[in-house]
Design an enzyme around this catalytic site. Structure first.
Site, PDB file in Angstrom:
ATOM      1  N   GLU A 157      45.428  35.775  31.606  1.00 32.95           N
ATOM      2  CA  GLU A 157      46.081  36.640  32.602  1.00 32.95           C
ATOM      3  C   GLU A 157      47.571  36.622  32.309  1.00 32.95           C
ATOM      4  O   GLU A 157      48.184  35.543  32.331  1.00 32.95           O
ATOM      5  CB  GLU A 157      45.839  36.156  34.039  1.00 32.95           C
TER       6      GLU A 157
ATOM      7  N   GLU B  11      41.459  29.631  37.697  1.00 30.77           N
ATOM      8  CA  GLU B  11      42.594  29.027  38.424  1.00 30.77           C
ATOM      9  C   GLU B  11      42.137  27.971  39.425  1.00 30.77           C
ATOM     10  O   GLU B  11      42.505  28.019  40.604  1.00 30.77           O
ATOM     11  CB  GLU B  11      43.415  30.115  39.125  1.00 30.77           C
TER      12      GLU B  11
HETATM   13  O1  AHR Z   1      45.233  39.263  38.693  1.00 31.59           O
HETATM   14  C1  AHR Z   1      45.351  39.022  40.059  1.00 31.59           C
HETATM   15  C2  AHR Z   1      45.032  37.580  40.439  1.00 31.59           C
HETATM   16  O2  AHR Z   1      46.019  36.756  39.902  1.00 31.59           O
HETATM   17  C3  AHR Z   1      43.744  37.008  39.904  1.00 31.59           C
HETATM   18  O3  AHR Z   1      42.644  37.277  40.714  1.00 31.59           O
HETATM   19  C4  AHR Z   1      44.036  35.542  39.893  1.00 31.59           C
HETATM   20  O4  AHR Z   1      43.292  34.855  38.913  1.00 31.59           O
HETATM   21  C5  AHR Z   1      45.520  35.447  39.711  1.00 31.59           C
HETATM   22  O5  AHR Z   1      46.095  34.584  40.601  1.00 31.59           O
END
Ligand code: AHR
Length: 496
Positions: free
Chosen positions: A288, A169
């Site tokens: 994610e 990110e």
């Molecule tokens: O999964 C929780 C967080 O969400 C992770 O660390 C990050 O990559 C995202 O913003």
């Protein structure tokens, strides 16, 4: 009673399901590692301190790949802190989650644990505070057979880690060392080149936007891929969904947002392909995704510095679980371009598996649609075009009340995954299967509950679980079944 229908034809192929679509994510965050997968002293811990009760559930969940060690955590991480004798490892302040990182678990321990649960590690390198050198050294430590300083420090067989994430990110202002698209594109490209020089067999994931709502979404992907196209294989996508206020209808329809997100990233990647006259295609690593009640999280700046704090331990309802099942339908529908998916995260932190220190481990409601899809949703995805009633939602306008996908397993038969998004009405589902001969028995398993807010807890770990419904009617080429209101469903047809 609502009514919906679709046709399944084996020639309407979307693509083969890459098993890595059913991956997950272990971050050094909250209690995912410490008192999650790892708890020396627990009655069920193995000789390395890993909880075997948790490992059993991870195997049941069916995750062939697990991303590690972050997440936001990786952007401040020195991987060298986690190697060598555990007693000599430093206790570090992790700024991402304002926690104390003891480094008891590092790359070697994680790789050993991943092997016990049958998962390949997917390793992220730090492109926040670090860069080319640390990333190159980590590939050497993990994958070079021996005879060099880092590989000899590892000892034993190389880990052969195939998939690597170039940071996490990096567009997000919350990320330590976050970058503009140009800054990241240059760093990611040069890091990718160096990592490939160490091991030409690796696959690399460039960071896409950290969300579709980011102001730079689209232009970020275009800039990064224009620079890095030849040296990366995937671009990442991240998405978290939650119910806002009473608007359950919009929440139940959030897979339409995931559909659009995927299609926009694919369009952007293919635009760069056309402009650059590239031959290969860049696919998506949706590394994610989940339901996350982010609005309940006060933010990392407000955290007291602690070891293994209870962070974002969302308790998932049957409604959340139906949404998780629907998001999997969206990923499957795009199996031609989404090759990796990581449910974020695996244990305790917005997770399908919960643990109590010194106590039991149990399945959240969301565990079930994931485990069943991962177990049975393997083979070739077939395109279906449902004819279904629609309704108006605040967030997504008109959406169909049915979402569905079909998967043809390699060994024959057929598996249908379907969600009835109506909160009140059952739905008759008629499926035309005339193009598939030899289908015999049908089994219908559904996740639904009279209380849409029902959850599993340590005291009631099985309140929400899948139930077998009446066998669907299979008459010649016509299948008919009834989907309960607000339900995720799997209908499995056997052949022969
Ligand atoms: O999964 C929780 C967080 O969400 C992770 O660390 C990050 O990559 C995202 O913003």
């Amino acid at each position: 009673m609502l009514n919906a229908s679709f046709t399944v034809d084996p020639s309407f192929r979307v693509g083969a399901v890459d098993p890595r679509l059913y991956g997950s994510f272990v971050e050094h965050m909250g209690r995912c590692v410490y008192s999650g997968i790892y708890e020396p002293g627990h009655a069920d811990a193995d000789g390395d301190g890993f909880r075997t009760d948790v490992a059993d559930l991870v195997r049941e969940l069916g995750v062939p790949i697990v991303r590690y060690p972050g997440g936001n955590f990786v952007s401040g991480y020195r991987w060298e802190d986690g190697i060598g004798p555990v007693r000599d490892r430093p206790r570090r302040l992790d700024l991402a989650w304002r926690s104390v990182e003891t480094n008891e678990v590092g790359v070697a321990e994680f790789v050993r644990w991943a092997a016990t649960v049958g998962a390949a590690p997917m390793m992220a390198v730090n492109l926040g505070t670090r860069g080319i050198e640390a990333a190159r050294d980590l590939v050497e430590f993990c994958n070079v057979p021996g005879g060099t300083a880092w590989s000899d420090l590892r000892g034993g067989d190389p880990y052969g880690i195939k998939v690597w994430c170039l940071g996490n990110e990096m567009d997000g202002p919350w990320q330590i060392g976050h970058k503009t698209a140009h800054e990241y594109a240059r760093l990611a490209s040069e890091t990718a080149r160096a990592m490939r020089q160490v091991d030409p067999g690796i696959e690399l994931v460039a960071c896409g936007s950290s969300g579709r709502a980011m102001p730079t979404f689209g232009s970020w992907e275009a800039t990064v891929l224009a620079e890095a196209y030849d040296v990366v294989d995937y671009v990442s996508a991240h998405a978290y969904y939650e119910q806002h206020g009473d608007d359950r209808d919009s929440f139940l329809a959030c897979a339409t947002d995931m559909d659009q997100f995927i299609e926009e990233v694919v369009a952007t990647a293919d635009h760069v392909r056309a402009v650059g006259r590239h031959r290969k295609r860049i696919n998506i690593s949706f590394d994610e995704w989940n339901v996350w009640y982010l609005s309940r999280f006060a933010g990392e700046k407000n955290l007291d510095i602690r070891e293994r704090p209870r962070l974002i331990e969302d308790v998932y309802s049957v409604t959340d679980a139906v949404v998780v099942g629907n998001l999997l339908i969206s990923l499957l529908r795009h199996a031609d371009r989404v090759k990796i998916g990581c449910l974020a995260q695996l244990v305790n932190v917005i997770a399908p598996i919960m643990t109590e220190p010194g106590g039991p481990a149990w399945r959240q409601a969301s565990f079930h649609p994931f485990a069943l899809t991962s177990t049975y949703g393997r083979g070739t995805v077939l395109r279906v075009e449902p004819v279904a009633p629609c309704h108006e939602t605040g967030a997504y306008g008109q959406v169909p009340l049915l979402d569905a996908v079909a998967v043809r397993p390699d060994e024959g038969g057929l598996v249908l995954f379907a969600v009835n998004r109506s909160q009140t009405e059952p739905m008759t589902l008629d499926v035309d299967l005339r193009a598939l001969t030899g289908l015999t028995g049908a089994e219908h398993v559904a996740l639904a509950h009279e209380d849409p807010d029902a959850v599993n807890t340590m005291a009631q770990p099985d309140r929400v679980r899948p139930r077998r419904l009446d066998e669907p009617k299979l008459d010649g080429g016509a299948l008919s079944s009834v989907l309960p209101p607000l339900s995720w469903n799997m209908i499995r047809l056997t052949e022969g």
